[in-house]
Design an enzyme around this catalytic site. Structure first.
Site, PDB file in Angstrom:
ATOM      1  N   CYS A 140      -8.081  -5.447  11.166  1.00  0.00           N
ATOM      2  CA  CYS A 140      -7.829  -4.094  10.456  1.00  0.00           C
ATOM      3  C   CYS A 140      -6.367  -3.908  10.797  1.00  0.00           C
ATOM      4  O   CYS A 140      -6.027  -3.861  11.814  1.00  0.00           O
ATOM      5  CB  CYS A 140      -8.797  -2.973  10.856  1.00  0.00           C
ATOM      6  N   ASN A 157      -5.097  -2.052  16.701  1.00  0.00           N
ATOM      7  CA  ASN A 157      -4.629  -3.380  16.635  1.00  0.00           C
ATOM      8  C   ASN A 157      -3.069  -3.627  16.724  1.00  0.00           C
ATOM      9  O   ASN A 157      -2.698  -2.744  15.578  1.00  0.00           O
ATOM     10  CB  ASN A 157      -5.138  -4.442  15.607  1.00  0.00           C
ATOM     11  N   CYS A 170       0.806  -1.293  -0.098  1.00  0.00           N
ATOM     12  CA  CYS A 170       0.050   0.020  -0.159  1.00  0.00           C
ATOM     13  C   CYS A 170       0.781   1.293  -0.160  1.00  0.00           C
ATOM     14  O   CYS A 170       1.731   1.495   1.091  1.00  0.00           O
ATOM     15  CB  CYS A 170      -0.985  -0.129   1.243  1.00  0.00           C
ATOM     16  N   GLY A 178      -4.096  -2.134   0.503  1.00  0.00           N
ATOM     17  CA  GLY A 178      -4.220  -1.030  -0.624  1.00  0.00           C
ATOM     18  C   GLY A 178      -5.259  -0.071  -0.527  1.00  0.00           C
ATOM     19  O   GLY A 178      -6.135  -0.110   0.255  1.00  0.00           O
ATOM     20  N   GLU A 179      -5.130   1.005  -1.529  1.00  0.00           N
ATOM     21  CA  GLU A 179      -6.116   2.168  -1.431  1.00  0.00           C
ATOM     22  C   GLU A 179      -6.694   1.802  -2.667  1.00  0.00           C
ATOM     23  O   GLU A 179      -6.328   2.524  -3.857  1.00  0.00           O
ATOM     24  CB  GLU A 179      -5.168   3.228  -1.400  1.00  0.00           C
ATOM     25  N   CYS A 204      -0.177   0.992  10.529  1.00  0.00           N
ATOM     26  CA  CYS A 204      -0.795   0.057   9.640  1.00  0.00           C
ATOM     27  C   CYS A 204       0.113  -0.845   8.979  1.00  0.00           C
ATOM     28  O   CYS A 204       1.171  -0.329   8.528  1.00  0.00           O
ATOM     29  CB  CYS A 204      -1.708   0.477   8.654  1.00  0.00           C
ATOM     30  N   SER A 256     -11.661   6.782   5.805  1.00  0.00           N
ATOM     31  CA  SER A 256     -10.834   6.383   7.113  1.00  0.00           C
ATOM     32  C   SER A 256     -10.074   7.786   7.609  1.00  0.00           C
ATOM     33  O   SER A 256      -9.121   8.372   6.975  1.00  0.00           O
ATOM     34  CB  SER A 256      -9.436   5.466   6.618  1.00  0.00           C
ATOM     35  N   SER A 259     -13.500   1.304   0.872  1.00  0.00           N
ATOM     36  CA  SER A 259     -13.124   2.196   1.855  1.00  0.00           C
ATOM     37  C   SER A 259     -11.867   3.116   1.253  1.00  0.00           C
ATOM     38  O   SER A 259     -10.899   2.507   0.589  1.00  0.00           O
ATOM     39  CB  SER A 259     -12.589   1.382   2.957  1.00  0.00           C
ATOM     40  N   HIS A 301      -9.562   8.957  11.113  1.00  0.00           N
ATOM     41  CA  HIS A 301      -8.703   8.572  12.203  1.00  0.00           C
ATOM     42  C   HIS A 301      -7.953   9.948  12.960  1.00  0.00           C
ATOM     43  O   HIS A 301      -7.121   9.722  13.909  1.00  0.00           O
ATOM     44  CB  HIS A 301      -7.427   8.023  11.676  1.00  0.00           C
TER      45      HIS A 301
HETATM   46  N1  SAH Z   1      -6.846   2.248   2.292  1.00  0.00           N
HETATM   47  C1  SAH Z   1      -7.949   2.174   2.567  1.00  0.00           C
HETATM   48  C2  SAH Z   1      -8.600   0.597   2.659  1.00  0.00           C
HETATM   49  C3  SAH Z   1      -7.958  -0.075   3.911  1.00  0.00           C
HETATM   50  S1  SAH Z   1      -9.370  -0.090   4.884  1.00  0.00           S
HETATM   51  C4  SAH Z   1      -8.472   2.871   3.751  1.00  0.00           C
HETATM   52  O1  SAH Z   1      -7.515   3.303   4.434  1.00  0.00           O
HETATM   53  O2  SAH Z   1      -9.487   3.108   4.256  1.00  0.00           O
HETATM   54  C5  SAH Z   1      -8.007  -0.857   6.435  1.00  0.00           C
HETATM   55  C6  SAH Z   1      -8.832  -0.104   7.545  1.00  0.00           C
HETATM   56  O3  SAH Z   1      -8.033  -0.680   8.804  1.00  0.00           O
HETATM   57  C7  SAH Z   1      -8.791   1.352   7.562  1.00  0.00           C
HETATM   58  O4  SAH Z   1      -9.784   2.228   7.963  1.00  0.00           O
HETATM   59  C8  SAH Z   1      -7.414   1.601   8.452  1.00  0.00           C
HETATM   60  O5  SAH Z   1      -6.992   2.706   8.772  1.00  0.00           O
HETATM   61  C9  SAH Z   1      -7.795   0.559   9.669  1.00  0.00           C
HETATM   62  N2  SAH Z   1      -6.328   0.252  10.245  1.00  0.00           N
HETATM   63  C10 SAH Z   1      -5.283   0.330   9.753  1.00  0.00           C
HETATM   64  N3  SAH Z   1      -4.215  -0.012  10.634  1.00  0.00           N
HETATM   65  C11 SAH Z   1      -4.968  -0.294  11.863  1.00  0.00           C
HETATM   66  C12 SAH Z   1      -4.582  -0.962  12.989  1.00  0.00           C
HETATM   67  N4  SAH Z   1      -3.522  -1.060  13.429  1.00  0.00           N
HETATM   68  N5  SAH Z   1      -5.433  -1.108  14.034  1.00  0.00           N
HETATM   69  C13 SAH Z   1      -6.983  -1.093  13.659  1.00  0.00           C
HETATM   70  N6  SAH Z   1      -7.200  -0.503  12.474  1.00  0.00           N
HETATM   71  C14 SAH Z   1      -6.226  -0.201  11.491  1.00  0.00           C
END
Ligand code: SAH
Length: 344
Positions: free
Chosen positions: A339, A296, A113, A160-161, A120, A215, A192, A217
């Site tokens: 996630c 996570n 990604c 990925g995005e 992440c 997303s 997403s 955050h």
């Molecule tokens: N790139 C897109 C698709 C991935 S979705 C996006 O970011 O939306 C994956 C989801 O898991 C996203 O909302 C991301 O922010 C979340 N995520 C990533 N790392 C995480 C972690 N360590 N703990 C919980 N959620 C996480």
């Protein structure tokens, strides 16, 4: 001649590529039926079709290109993480999420990604390339073959995005939503994005009317840029405005994703600010909800999860502001399938 991946083709493309083969129109329907409804994985299985036609298909196309190289099943909730290997020897993941009468798959749209979210593990994985439309839909077919279960929900929340792979994303949406192919309801498909504003508008205008997750955050642009380094450069308010546009155009639902990280974005002040931002951008609606995602743990990260009490507090503040908020229960956490854990 290199064989073509038949799953990469739309129905029209399939018709065109077979135009030199003597084939009746109803046979195209039979081919689609074998692929998407009966989930055949070899052309040999197309038993109601002439042997010659099966041989021709086999000469021209491949029906599976991905290899399952590892499979881990959670002892807690049955979530299964699949590692796939592509024809060019790259690895990526998809996750099977079983439910009572409703199974979903969290699919990847890219290998690695390029967004590089610091919390992440997909973001820490080297980016190679977009997945093709065939490779996206094949994840679901392979998991249906492997589990012998029907999949009725798809989440573009793997590696990925999706917004960076627009054509393959939209072609796979065509396939997932088509009654003649996967026949998945639009309410059970969620795309997403990290907040690619032109993408959100383009997707809204395409009228797939699937669900959208953004997303977010963070409620502070400076902090968000640190958490999401390649964030397309849009401000939080522009992202929320795009979400509002999506809702108006599609009459669908919007989820604002918010990963809660200890002492970073989890204070009561953040919750109040999120509520304010959503109100200012007309997102306090029955069609919008906030998903609070407990962070996570991942390798090579100092971030800590927020305490459960804090997550509850955050949720109560949002509720107090008339915002629907749910706390996402991590799935497959014991096997690294939750996630943000899809990396290597
Ligand atoms: N790139 C897109 C698709 C991935 S979705 C996006 O970011 O939306 C994956 C989801 O898991 C996203 O909302 C991301 O922010 C979340 N995520 C990533 N790392 C995480 C972690 N360590 N703990 C919980 N959620 C996480």
């Amino acid at each position: 001649m290199v064989k073509q991946h038949i799953l990469d083709l739309t129905k029209i493309q399939l018709i065109n590529s077979l135009k030199n083969v003597i084939i009746k129109e109803y046979q195209i329907g039979q081919i689609l039926d074998w692929i998407y409804i009966k989930k055949a994985y070899t052309f040999e299985q197309f038993s109601n079709m002439h042997k010659e036609l099966r041989i021709t298909l086999d000469r021209k196309f491949v029906l599976r290109t991905l290899k399952i190289i590892k499979k881990e099943k959670s002892l807690i909730d049955g979530t299964t993480r699949y590692a796939f290997q592509t024809y060019d020897k790259k690895r990526f993941f998809a996750v099977f999420l079983p439910g009572k009468g409703h199974n979903s798959v969290c699919v990847s749209s890219q290998i690695g990604c390029p967004i590089s979210c610091v919390f992440c593990s997909s973001g820490k994985t080297k980016y190679y390339r977009n997945l093709s439309k065939g490779e996206i839909v094949e994840q679901v077919l392979q998991i249906e073959n492997d589990t012998n279960e029907r999949v009725s929900g798809v989440l573009f929340m793997g590696m990925g995005e999706p917004s960076l792979n627009f054509d393959n994303l939209t072609q796979s949406l065509d396939s997932f939503l088509s009654k003649k192919e996967f026949g998945i309801g639009k309410r059970h498909v969620t795309v997403s994005s990290v907040g690619n504003v032109p993408f959100v508008k383009k997707l809204a205008d395409k009228k797939y009317n699937s669900r959208l997750a953004l997303s977010l955050h963070s409620v502070d642009d400076k902090q968000r840029r640190k958490l999401i380094p390649n964030n397309f450069g849009f401000d939080i308010k522009d992202i929320l405005k795009a979400g509002n546009y999506y809702l108006k155009k599609t009459n669908s639902r919007l989820t604002v994703e918010y990963v809660l990280i200890k002492d970073m974005n989890d204070s009561s002040a953040c919750a109040h600010k999120l509520a304010r931002l959503m109100r200012q951008n007309h997102l306090v609606t029955p069609q919008t909800q906030v998903n609070l995602i407990p962070f996570n743990p991942i390798n090579k990260s100092d971030f800590q999860p927020t305490s459960f009490e804090n997550i509850e507090k955050f949720k109560i503040i949002l509720k107090f502001n008339a915002i629907t908020a749910t706390i996402r229960k991590p799935k497959g956490i014991d096997i690294g399938a939750a996630c943000g854990q899809l990396g290597y």
